[in-house]
Design a protein around this motif. Structure first.
Motif, PDB file in Angstrom:
ATOM      1  N   ASP A 196       0.811  -1.225   0.000  1.00  0.00           N
ATOM      2  CA  ASP A 196       0.000   0.000   0.000  1.00  0.00           C
ATOM      3  C   ASP A 196       0.845   1.276   0.000  1.00  0.00           C
ATOM      4  O   ASP A 196       0.322   2.354   0.249  1.00  0.00           O
ATOM      5  CB  ASP A 196      -0.950   0.003   1.212  1.00  0.00           C
ATOM      6  CG  ASP A 196      -0.197  -0.187   2.540  1.00  0.00           C
ATOM      7  OD1 ASP A 196       0.913  -0.766   2.513  1.00  0.00           O
ATOM      8  OD2 ASP A 196      -0.708   0.249   3.575  1.00  0.00           O
ATOM      9  N   GLY A 208      -3.901   3.583   1.808  1.00  0.00           N
ATOM     10  CA  GLY A 208      -4.874   3.408   2.884  1.00  0.00           C
ATOM     11  C   GLY A 208      -5.605   2.097   2.731  1.00  0.00           C
ATOM     12  O   GLY A 208      -4.952   1.063   2.535  1.00  0.00           O
ATOM     13  N   CYS A 245      -5.667   5.095   9.974  1.00  0.00           N
ATOM     14  CA  CYS A 245      -4.711   4.512  10.932  1.00  0.00           C
ATOM     15  C   CYS A 245      -3.648   3.697  10.208  1.00  0.00           C
ATOM     16  O   CYS A 245      -2.487   3.687  10.606  1.00  0.00           O
ATOM     17  CB  CYS A 245      -5.393   3.716  12.033  1.00  0.00           C
ATOM     18  SG  CYS A 245      -6.653   2.633  11.504  1.00  0.00           S
ATOM     19  N   ARG A 246      -4.016   3.058   9.115  1.00  0.00           N
ATOM     20  CA  ARG A 246      -3.025   2.313   8.333  1.00  0.00           C
ATOM     21  C   ARG A 246      -2.003   3.285   7.699  1.00  0.00           C
ATOM     22  O   ARG A 246      -0.804   3.038   7.672  1.00  0.00           O
ATOM     23  CB  ARG A 246      -3.764   1.502   7.243  1.00  0.00           C
ATOM     24  CG  ARG A 246      -2.878   0.821   6.258  1.00  0.00           C
ATOM     25  CD  ARG A 246      -2.162  -0.363   6.865  1.00  0.00           C
ATOM     26  NE  ARG A 246      -1.169  -0.890   5.928  1.00  0.00           N
ATOM     27  CZ  ARG A 246      -0.262  -1.789   6.240  1.00  0.00           C
ATOM     28  NH1 ARG A 246      -0.213  -2.287   7.457  1.00  0.00           N
ATOM     29  NH2 ARG A 246       0.594  -2.206   5.345  1.00  0.00           N
ATOM     30  N   THR A 272       3.120   2.025  17.144  1.00  0.00           N
ATOM     31  CA  THR A 272       2.292   2.021  15.925  1.00  0.00           C
ATOM     32  C   THR A 272       2.103   3.408  15.321  1.00  0.00           C
ATOM     33  O   THR A 272       1.573   3.526  14.222  1.00  0.00           O
ATOM     34  CB  THR A 272       0.879   1.471  16.219  1.00  0.00           C
ATOM     35  OG1 THR A 272       0.185   2.444  17.015  1.00  0.00           O
ATOM     36  CG2 THR A 272       0.925   0.150  16.943  1.00  0.00           C
ATOM     37  N   PHE A 312       0.295   4.561  10.331  1.00  0.00           N
ATOM     38  CA  PHE A 312       1.240   3.498  10.674  1.00  0.00           C
ATOM     39  C   PHE A 312       2.376   3.462   9.636  1.00  0.00           C
ATOM     40  O   PHE A 312       3.561   3.437   9.977  1.00  0.00           O
ATOM     41  CB  PHE A 312       0.515   2.143  10.726  1.00  0.00           C
ATOM     42  CG  PHE A 312       1.440   0.984  10.965  1.00  0.00           C
ATOM     43  CD1 PHE A 312       1.815   0.639  12.257  1.00  0.00           C
ATOM     44  CD2 PHE A 312       1.962   0.249   9.900  1.00  0.00           C
ATOM     45  CE1 PHE A 312       2.695  -0.418  12.477  1.00  0.00           C
ATOM     46  CE2 PHE A 312       2.842  -0.806  10.111  1.00  0.00           C
ATOM     47  CZ  PHE A 312       3.206  -1.141  11.413  1.00  0.00           C
ATOM     48  N   GLN A 313       2.004   3.499   8.367  1.00  0.00           N
ATOM     49  CA  GLN A 313       3.026   3.431   7.308  1.00  0.00           C
ATOM     50  C   GLN A 313       3.888   4.697   7.267  1.00  0.00           C
ATOM     51  O   GLN A 313       5.098   4.627   7.060  1.00  0.00           O
ATOM     52  CB  GLN A 313       2.371   3.197   5.936  1.00  0.00           C
ATOM     53  CG  GLN A 313       1.751   1.815   5.776  1.00  0.00           C
ATOM     54  CD  GLN A 313       2.782   0.701   5.727  1.00  0.00           C
ATOM     55  OE1 GLN A 313       3.788   0.730   6.420  1.00  0.00           O
ATOM     56  NE2 GLN A 313       2.540  -0.301   4.906  1.00  0.00           N
ATOM     57  N   ASP A 345      -7.469   3.301   5.155  1.00  0.00           N
ATOM     58  CA  ASP A 345      -7.816   3.790   6.484  1.00  0.00           C
ATOM     59  C   ASP A 345      -6.724   4.713   7.009  1.00  0.00           C
ATOM     60  O   ASP A 345      -5.534   4.455   6.832  1.00  0.00           O
ATOM     61  CB  ASP A 345      -8.003   2.620   7.458  1.00  0.00           C
ATOM     62  CG  ASP A 345      -9.253   1.832   7.107  1.00  0.00           C
ATOM     63  OD1 ASP A 345     -10.150   2.417   6.468  1.00  0.00           O
ATOM     64  OD2 ASP A 345      -9.323   0.642   7.447  1.00  0.00           O
TER      65      ASP A 345
END
Ligand code: GLC
Length: 790
Positions: free
Chosen positions: A39, A247, A251-252, A592, A255-256, A249
């Motif tokens: 992603d 994404g 939060c993802r 995270t 995180f990345q 999302d």
């Protein structure tokens, strides 16, 4: 910003698959796409045929090439690079780049006009990219910015600025008519600010999906979100290197993004306590007296801060001997009392032959120079000042050693200010970097981060097993690895109390989770009600420090009479009781990137009602805070996302379908709600500071919904000061709460090797139900357990 004359590449050809992605030729330049994760891709375009492989210090490390599956396929006039999470489409002629997810939803699409796409246009060392956007799509992120959390409808400059200094802000205020909020550097719309982070989120409002863009370019940036159908991103120099996050999302993506740029290092526990700061000419007795007064009025305090007047004539790394005849003695006594001291360190070194730091800097050639080779001189508190050349490794090491030496007297942390860098009424542009090699623009926005890097590395070298604490005013992408940020010189005004909510949220979703604003407001006089509201709220932000400018009224917790003192005490004792929860939230953030102060969109991105909601936030994963930010207000509307919630103060149970409730907010309380299913670990009583904190008992407040739910929470206990936790010297308890029909179960699984000083003997489980609270104590020194509510 007019970009019509910009040159665009007509054609992409010679597309070649590489180990990591592909390359293509673009009329003399090169395009390169690297797949970093299913992603995440990185898109680069060369300059003069060469790629800048380290455009800035934003990345924690160069992402290691991993074998991530992808395919490159050319068909007719287009080439597609496909991973499991995204599809990058390159149109050959006219050249264009667009990115989609496997389901066809858009990650980004370049703007088109009659001449082709605006994937990349360039002129005179600057470049522009233009992207499509729907009218109602929100944009979030971009770090520390004024105005609402949704950035649509406005434009922003990325250029670290000493906001209240009219010389630094004048260029920006002058662009607007008087009366326009942006013509006023103290307004809640003024731009740019102290921190510049070229990372933003674009949400497709119709579907709720979010994509992310991080342009790793430290030069002056301009993000224009004001048009209805496009966004325009412009950089004044450097190369184009973009990390694209599919994404979908938030939060993802965060995180990345924090996988690339690093995360907030787990801070020392005392830095999560309360901090007392003020710009004032204290002497050593004042400091000890004020710290004693905190005890006397029974208000917790972990750190006392010293602003510029502790120095000898504003010379960094010195003490004013008249005011502080025995600084080490004072520091030792305060340390015994459990209070740490933090001093300000500005980058500007007084140009003063005979002053050791200056002489040493000259000798070691660690000051920034101009094109002609002069030592660059700016104007800061001490008058003429030289600036360490933080782009240069040797200069950073030199600075690190000075800091390590400085804290030897017993100091606990370092406060970095004026690091935009602020040069007073001197133009910063002649200041060049890395021994004159680079023009100012390349390092301006990075200056603070490199300063914090030097400081942190120096402290770690001297004290390798002690967590560091640095607070910085300015910053850029990656600053979270080295420092916390406060939001600079705010005003003692209600609108600035509000502003700090979206600003804190904006920093949080841009990787910087350790944030807070000056409680009570910095500039101008505060007032009792504003102070009370601010401290209630500030106690529930990641960094909690009261601070104010010289020559304003006192802003101590006791300065406004008994009522405000009690409000402050209650607010800060609540923070201290919540320390196990707050600390565990920092643990999660360090692992995270999850924010500690989060906008609701972070957890509720598919709820269209939270798009423009920026006067409430989540503190940690499970507590919702809705500050009061107007005078005389004793009620406020609070939006509760779908689900069950409990009023923190009254225990009232709410079932929300995603509704707004009007709740009471008497001066004594700040509206606060807990998510059903959450386990909030707390101390039974608030300590006066965190010194030697080793609770025998931890309360677990469990909020029991009526409906079925499963929900996870976490508690981490460790020594709070060293890096031993990284070797597993900790006790981590994962809670799984299950409500299923009539059954209510709390399961706890514990991991970790334990640590010196671990003293917990019991958990007191306090069940909060719609009907009321009940409690049960269980002996527990780190064992697994299951407990059922009967
Ligand atoms: C800057 C800082 C402020 C500090 C002052 C004096 O204005 O932002 O926090 O008190 O300088 O050092």
């Amino acid at each position: 910003m007019k970009t019509d004359n910009y040159a665009r590449f007509a054609r992409a050809h010679s597309i070649t698959q590489t180990k990591r992605g592909l390359t293509a030729a673009l009329d003399g330049e090169q395009l390169r796409i690297d797949v970093l994760a299913p992603d995440v891709v990185r898109i680069k375009i060369s300059r003069g045929g060469v790629f800048d492989e380290k455009p800035s210090f934003a990345l924690a490390d160069e992402p290691t090439p991993m074998s991530i599956g992808f395919k490159v396929k050319t068909q007719g006039d287009r080439t597609e690079l496909t991973t499991e999470g995204m599809r990058v489409v390159i149109s050959h002629e006219p050249f264009a780049i667009d990115v989609y997810r496997p389901d066809g939803s858009v990650v980004f699409e370049s703007v088109r006009d009659q001449h082709g796409a605006w994937s990349y246009g360039h002129e005179n060392d600057s470049f522009v990219i233009r992207r499509r956007v729907a009218k109602s799509d929100p944009i979030y992120g971009l770090g520390e910015k004024t105005g609402g959390f949704n950035r649509r409808g406005r434009d922003f400059t990325l250029w670290n600025t000493d906001v209240l200094n009219p010389t630094a802000s004048g260029e920006f205020t002058a662009q607007y008519e008087p009366g326009d909020l942006r013509a006023d550097n103290s307004s809640t719309e003024f731009d740019p600010y102290y921190v510049s982070i070229p990372f933003f989120y674009h949400q497709d409002f119709s579907g709720g999906h979010i994509s992310g863009s991080f342009i790793d370019n430290p030069y002056r940036g301009f993000y224009d979100f004001s048009a209805e159908d496009e966004i325009k991103i412009h950089f004044g120099g450097g190369q184009y290197t973009e990390y694209v996050f599919a994404g979908p999302d938030m939060c993802r993506i965060l995180f990345q993004y924090t996988t690339l740029t690093g995360r907030t290092a787990l801070p020392p526990i005392w830095s999560l306590g309360f901090h007392q700061c003020r710009w004032f000419g204290y002497n050593q007795d004042d400091v000890e007296r004020l710290v004693a007064k905190y005890r006397e009025v029974d208000v917790p305090l972990d750190a006392f801060w010293l602003d510029i007047d502790y120095m000898d004539g504003y010379r960094v790394f010195t003490w004013n001997k008249e005011r502080y005849p025995d600084a080490p003695g004072m520091l030792a006594r305060l340390a015994d009392a459990g209070v740490k001291v933090i001093t300000i360190i500005d980058p500007g070194v007084k140009e003063d032959p005979g002053y050791e730091v200056y002489d040493d800097g000259v000798k070691n050639q660690v000051f920034a120079i101009t094109e002609g080779g002069d030592e660059y001189i700016g104007q800061v508190w001490p008058g003429d000042t030289a600036f360490p050349d933080f782009a240069n490794e040797r200069a950073r090491e030199w600075w690190g050693e000075l800091n390590a030496e400085h804290v030897k007297s017993g100091l606990a942390g370092i406060w970095n200010d004026m690091n935009e860098p602020a040069t007073g009424d001197k133009d910063p542009l002649p200041m060049r970097f890395d021994q004159g090699k680079y023009e100012h623009e390349r390092f301006h926005n990075q200056y603070a981060m490199l300063m914090a890097m030097g400081t942190t590395e120096g402290l770690l070298k001297a004290m390798p097993n002690l967590r560091t604490f640095v607070l910085s005013r300015a910053g850029s992408a990656g600053i979270q690895r080295y420092a916390a940020n406060w939001m600079g010189d705010n005003m003692s005004r209600w609108d600035h109390l509000w502003l700090s909510i979206p600003m804190g949220n904006g920093l949080s979703v841009s990787g910087q989770s350790f944030v807070g604003a000056d409680i009570g407001g910095f500039a101008e006089d505060t007032n009792p009600e504003l102070y009370a509201r601010w401290i209630q709220y500030g106690a529930l932000t990641p960094f909690a420090r009261v601070h104010s400018v010289i020559n304003t009224i006192d802003q101590y917790v006791w300065s406004f009479g008994d009522e405000v003192l009690k409000i402050s005490r209650d607010a800060l004792k609540l923070r201290y009781r919540l320390l196990p929860y707050i600390y565990s939230s920092f643990v999660t953030a360090s692992q995270t990137g999850a924010p500690i102060q989060a906008p609701l969109i972070y957890d509720h991105q598919y709820d269209p009602k939270v798009r423009d909601l920026d006067d409430q936030y989540l503190f940690g994963a499970s507590i919702l805070v809705a500050p009061v930010f107007a005078a005389g207000q004793t009620k406020r509307d609070v939006y509760l996302p779908e689900g069950e919630w409990f009023d923190w103060h009254t225990g009232k149970h709410y079932v929300s379908k995603g509704e707004t409730f009007t709740v009471d907010a008497p001066l004594a309380t700040i509206p606060m709600f807990v998510r059903a299913g959450a386990v909030i670990p707390m101390l039974e009583e608030a300590p006066l500071n965190t010194k030697g904190l080793a609770p025998k008992k931890i309360q677990l407040h469990v909020f029991v919904p009526e409906g079925n739910i499963e929900y996870q929470s976490m508690l981490q206990e460790d020594d709070g000061l060293t890096f031993d936790a990284a070797d597993g010297k900790l006790v981590r308890t994962e809670f799984n709460f299950v409500r299923n029909g009539d059954r209510t179960l709390l399961e706890a699984r514990s991991t970790g090797k334990g640590f010196d000083g671990f003293a917990r003997e019991e958990f007191e489980v306090i069940w909060h139900t719609a009907q009321g609270a009940s409690s049960k104590t269980i002996a527990n020194a780190g064992e697994d357990f299951e407990l059922e509510l009967s």
